[in-house]
Each structure stands twice: as C-alpha cells, then as structure tokens.
Design a protein around this motif. Structure first.
Motif, PDB file in Angstrom:
ATOM      1  N   SER A   7       9.417  18.124   5.076  1.00 53.32           N
ATOM      2  CA  SER A   7       7.958  18.060   5.347  1.00 53.32           C
ATOM      3  C   SER A   7       8.098  17.220   7.034  1.00 53.32           C
ATOM      4  O   SER A   7       8.968  16.175   6.851  1.00 53.32           O
ATOM      5  N   LYS A   8       7.056  17.367   7.682  1.00 60.04           N
ATOM      6  CA  LYS A   8       7.235  16.625   8.986  1.00 60.04           C
ATOM      7  C   LYS A   8       6.452  15.313   8.743  1.00 60.04           C
ATOM      8  O   LYS A   8       6.672  14.435   9.634  1.00 60.04           O
ATOM      9  N   LYS A   9       5.852  14.946   7.816  1.00 63.07           N
ATOM     10  CA  LYS A   9       5.024  13.681   7.507  1.00 63.07           C
ATOM     11  C   LYS A   9       6.058  12.698   7.202  1.00 63.07           C
ATOM     12  O   LYS A   9       6.939  13.118   6.575  1.00 63.07           O
ATOM     13  N   ARG A  10       5.669  11.546   7.589  1.00 60.98           N
ATOM     14  CA  ARG A  10       6.186  10.422   6.942  1.00 60.98           C
ATOM     15  C   ARG A  10       5.818  10.165   5.251  1.00 60.98           C
ATOM     16  O   ARG A  10       4.838  10.249   5.024  1.00 60.98           O
ATOM     17  N   ARG A  11       7.074  10.209   4.548  1.00 60.62           N
ATOM     18  CA  ARG A  11       6.777   9.971   3.162  1.00 60.62           C
ATOM     19  C   ARG A  11       7.206   8.460   2.770  1.00 60.62           C
ATOM     20  O   ARG A  11       8.340   8.028   3.136  1.00 60.62           O
ATOM     21  N   VAL A  12       6.489   7.839   1.861  1.00 59.80           N
ATOM     22  CA  VAL A  12       6.829   6.387   1.967  1.00 59.80           C
ATOM     23  C   VAL A  12       6.463   6.283   0.327  1.00 59.80           C
ATOM     24  O   VAL A  12       5.627   7.085  -0.512  1.00 59.80           O
ATOM     25  N   LEU A  13       7.319   5.361  -0.526  1.00 65.84           N
ATOM     26  CA  LEU A  13       6.884   5.077  -1.938  1.00 65.84           C
ATOM     27  C   LEU A  13       6.678   3.727  -1.947  1.00 65.84           C
ATOM     28  O   LEU A  13       7.152   2.801  -1.417  1.00 65.84           O
ATOM     29  N   ILE A  14       5.314   3.486  -2.543  1.00 71.37           N
ATOM     30  CA  ILE A  14       4.817   2.222  -2.846  1.00 71.37           C
ATOM     31  C   ILE A  14       4.966   1.616  -4.087  1.00 71.37           C
ATOM     32  O   ILE A  14       4.734   2.458  -5.087  1.00 71.37           O
ATOM     33  N   LYS A  15       5.487   0.560  -4.502  1.00 70.72           N
ATOM     34  CA  LYS A  15       5.665   0.135  -5.742  1.00 70.72           C
ATOM     35  C   LYS A  15       4.847  -1.298  -5.604  1.00 70.72           C
ATOM     36  O   LYS A  15       5.087  -2.239  -4.871  1.00 70.72           O
ATOM     37  N   PHE A  16       4.035  -1.364  -6.779  1.00 71.06           N
ATOM     38  CA  PHE A  16       3.371  -2.679  -6.809  1.00 71.06           C
ATOM     39  C   PHE A  16       3.381  -2.943  -8.348  1.00 71.06           C
ATOM     40  O   PHE A  16       3.715  -2.148  -9.052  1.00 71.06           O
ATOM     41  N   SER A  17       3.496  -4.359  -8.695  1.00 72.50           N
ATOM     42  CA  SER A  17       3.636  -4.628 -10.249  1.00 72.50           C
ATOM     43  C   SER A  17       2.665  -4.568 -10.993  1.00 72.50           C
ATOM     44  O   SER A  17       1.329  -4.433 -10.593  1.00 72.50           O
ATOM     45  N   GLY A  18       2.585  -4.595 -12.323  1.00 67.30           N
ATOM     46  CA  GLY A  18       1.414  -4.226 -13.285  1.00 67.30           C
ATOM     47  C   GLY A  18       0.450  -5.458 -13.103  1.00 67.30           C
ATOM     48  O   GLY A  18      -0.517  -5.350 -13.202  1.00 67.30           O
ATOM     49  N   GLU A  19       1.031  -6.585 -13.040  1.00 65.56           N
ATOM     50  CA  GLU A  19       0.501  -7.815 -12.781  1.00 65.56           C
ATOM     51  C   GLU A  19      -0.674  -7.817 -11.726  1.00 65.56           C
ATOM     52  O   GLU A  19      -1.536  -8.460 -11.984  1.00 65.56           O
ATOM     53  N   ALA A  20      -0.253  -7.110 -10.551  1.00 67.19           N
ATOM     54  CA  ALA A  20      -1.230  -6.905  -9.439  1.00 67.19           C
ATOM     55  C   ALA A  20      -2.516  -6.301 -10.025  1.00 67.19           C
ATOM     56  O   ALA A  20      -3.685  -7.010  -9.710  1.00 67.19           O
ATOM     57  N   LEU A  21      -2.507  -5.564 -11.134  1.00 63.51           N
ATOM     58  CA  LEU A  21      -3.728  -4.974 -11.568  1.00 63.51           C
ATOM     59  C   LEU A  21      -4.602  -6.110 -12.509  1.00 63.51           C
ATOM     60  O   LEU A  21      -5.746  -5.903 -12.748  1.00 63.51           O
ATOM     61  N   ALA A  22      -3.844  -6.969 -13.019  1.00 64.48           N
ATOM     62  CA  ALA A  22      -4.494  -7.951 -13.873  1.00 64.48           C
ATOM     63  C   ALA A  22      -5.633  -8.821 -13.548  1.00 64.48           C
ATOM     64  O   ALA A  22      -6.544  -9.172 -14.313  1.00 64.48           O
ATOM     65  N   GLY A  23      -5.356  -9.124 -12.132  1.00 68.21           N
ATOM     66  CA  GLY A  23      -6.788 -10.040 -11.572  1.00 68.21           C
ATOM     67  C   GLY A  23      -6.560 -11.388 -12.319  1.00 68.21           C
ATOM     68  O   GLY A  23      -5.405 -11.697 -12.855  1.00 68.21           O
ATOM     69  N   LYS A  24      -7.718 -12.111 -12.291  1.00 69.40           N
ATOM     70  CA  LYS A  24      -7.688 -13.593 -12.898  1.00 69.40           C
ATOM     71  C   LYS A  24      -7.451 -13.381 -14.443  1.00 69.40           C
ATOM     72  O   LYS A  24      -6.810 -14.682 -14.800  1.00 69.40           O
ATOM     73  N   ASN A  25      -7.634 -12.544 -15.096  1.00 64.37           N
ATOM     74  CA  ASN A  25      -7.438 -12.390 -16.730  1.00 64.37           C
ATOM     75  C   ASN A  25      -5.845 -12.636 -16.879  1.00 64.37           C
ATOM     76  O   ASN A  25      -5.773 -13.036 -17.918  1.00 64.37           O
ATOM     77  N   GLY A  26      -5.235 -11.918 -16.080  1.00 65.41           N
ATOM     78  CA  GLY A  26      -3.784 -12.374 -16.287  1.00 65.41           C
ATOM     79  C   GLY A  26      -3.235 -11.240 -17.318  1.00 65.41           C
ATOM     80  O   GLY A  26      -2.065 -11.229 -17.610  1.00 65.41           O
TER      81      GLY A  26
END
Ligand code: UDP
Length: 242
Positions: A7-26
């Motif tokens: 494809s001509k579009k830029r293709r990227v892969l984003i990785k983030f940790s599950g912890e990022a979703l946890a917020g203040k609760n952890g």
C-alpha cells in the motif's frame, strides 16, 4: 527500514502496555483512559496512516509474576497473560468502533468466537480496506513478551516502524524519576538499547528489531496530540532506537 509493499500509505505498529489501561487503580481497564487512548488513535488515523496495535496484558496478569511461588506453572501463567491481552484488545476494538472506526482483532491463539485468528494475509487485506488491526495473544507462545510480539507483527506486516507508546517521553540516560538531571536521548543504537540499564524493550524484542532493521520510536502517549506530533510532524520529545 522495512518497506510496506502492499500500500502507498504509511503503516505503523503501535505497542502500549496493558498497565497503560489500568489508570490509578493499577488493575483492570479504566474506561476514561480507554476513551482517551481511542481518541488519540482515531486522530492519528485521520492523518492517512495504516495502524496496527499490540497491547500488553500487565493490567490483568503477567506470566512471570503469576508463576511466582510455583502454584501456577510458568507456561500456563504465560497463556493466561496472552488471554489477558485479548481482553484488552477487545476493549480497544469496542472503544475505537464507538468512534466510528473499522477494527479487527486477530489473535495468536484461536478463540474464534471472540475474534479472528491471526492470518498474515488477512491482516494486510484489513489494512488495505482501511481497518485498524489489533493483534492479541502475543506471539501465541509462552516465554515471550508482548514487546516481542509487537516487533514480530511489525516486521510481518512491513510496518515502517514500531511505536512504543509509554508514560514517559522517551529513553533517558538514567531514571528520570530518580535523577532530576536525567537527559532524554533522541537516538540510541540497538546495541546501546540492549545494555542492561536502558530498558526500552526486552532483549528478544530489540534483537529481532535489530536483525530486521526495524526502527523503534519511544514516546509519551498520555500527552494529548503527541502521537500525531511524533509520527506525523516528527516534533516534540521522543527517542529513536535504530
Ligand atoms: N505473553 C506470552 N507470549 C507472548 C506475549 C505475551 O506468554 O508472545 C504473556 C506473558 O506472560 C506476559 C503476558 O502475556 O507477561 C502479558 O504481556 P506483557 O507482560 O508483555 O504485557 P505488558 O507488560 O506490555 O502489559
């Protein structure tokens, strides 16, 4: 750098940790954070990018931790961890779809009632059709991390880079939480990243990225608009490992 040949579009892969979703609760999934992340990804998508996502499972279970004490065997604990990433993947899918995006989850472990199985060619078709693809269940194998899974998928889908989205602005010469004079490193080599004190990703992930010349960008995903600044405008704070 690998080139996306389909494809001509830029293709990227984003990785983030599950912890990022946890917020203040952890623990678990904080719905406000889920919404925030989904909106950031939607805004990035509007810049004509093809986006793959890998999310960790550390907000629910981590294999190494769950296996401590020996009650749960490491292999089973790792499978539990992989299933945790699918829970997160489905949550992100729902949040992105609520914003009008077309999303598919593909799992490295067959759970066909929940999502598609990972099929490389099918993933590529999804990108070509404008869909975001979330890769769940890691590599499908115990004893690996989701950082390694993200690197593997990024290479397979010929993403131009892997973006490791974190809570910090990038890679520092020393721990910024402990040292006020810690400096952000705009570039480090794979070999430097493999050194013990710089924990960009685990060694397996970095070695895989190095062998395949896949650049790793590290940036803060919690600053509003930062994904666009870093990936589209190439400005602001971030580090590149290449
Ligand atoms: N995991 C695995 N194989 C993989 C990817 C993940 O066994 O290919 C397991 C491992 O137990 C890991 C857990 O899934 O601890 C959750 O992933 P990770 O700890 O990498 O999540 P993050 O730290 O990014 O939230």
């Amino acid at each position: 750098m690998s080139e996306n040949k389909t494809s001509k579009k830029r293709r990227v892969l984003i990785k983030f940790s599950g912890e990022a979703l946890a917020g203040k609760n952890g623990f678990g999934i904080d719905l406000d954070i889920l919404k925030f992340i989904a909106l950031e990804i939607k805004n990035l998508y509007a810049h004509n990018l093809e986006i793959g996502i890998v999310v960790g499972g550390g907000n629910i279970i981590r294999g190494v931790t769950a296996a401590q004490g020996g009650l749960i065997k490491r292999t089973s604990a790792d499978y539990m961890g992989m299933l945790a990433t699918v829970i997160n993947a489905v949550a992100i899918q729902e949040a992105l779809e609520s914003l009008g995006l077309d999303v598919r989850v593909q799992s490295g472990i067959d759970i066909t009632e929940v999502c598609e199985s990972y099929i490389y060619r099918r993933a590529i078709r999804h990108f070509e059709k404008g869909r975001i693809v979330i890769f769940g269940a890691g590599t499908g194998n115990p004893y690996f991390s989701t950082d390694t899974a993200a690197t593997l998928r990024a290479i397979e889908i010929e993403a131009e880079l892997i973006l490791k989205a974190t809570k910090v602005n990038g890679v520092y010469d020393k721990d910024p939480n402990k040292f006020a004079d810690a400096k952000l490193l705009s570039h480090i080599s794979y070999d430097e990243a493999l050194k013990d004190h710089i924990k960009v990703m685990d060694d397996t992930a970095i070695a895989l990225a190095k062998d395949n010349s896949l650049p790793i960008l590290v940036c803060n995903m919690f600053k509003k608009g930062n994904l666009i600044d870093v990936l589209v405008h190439k400005k602001g704070d971030f580090s590149v490992v290449s």
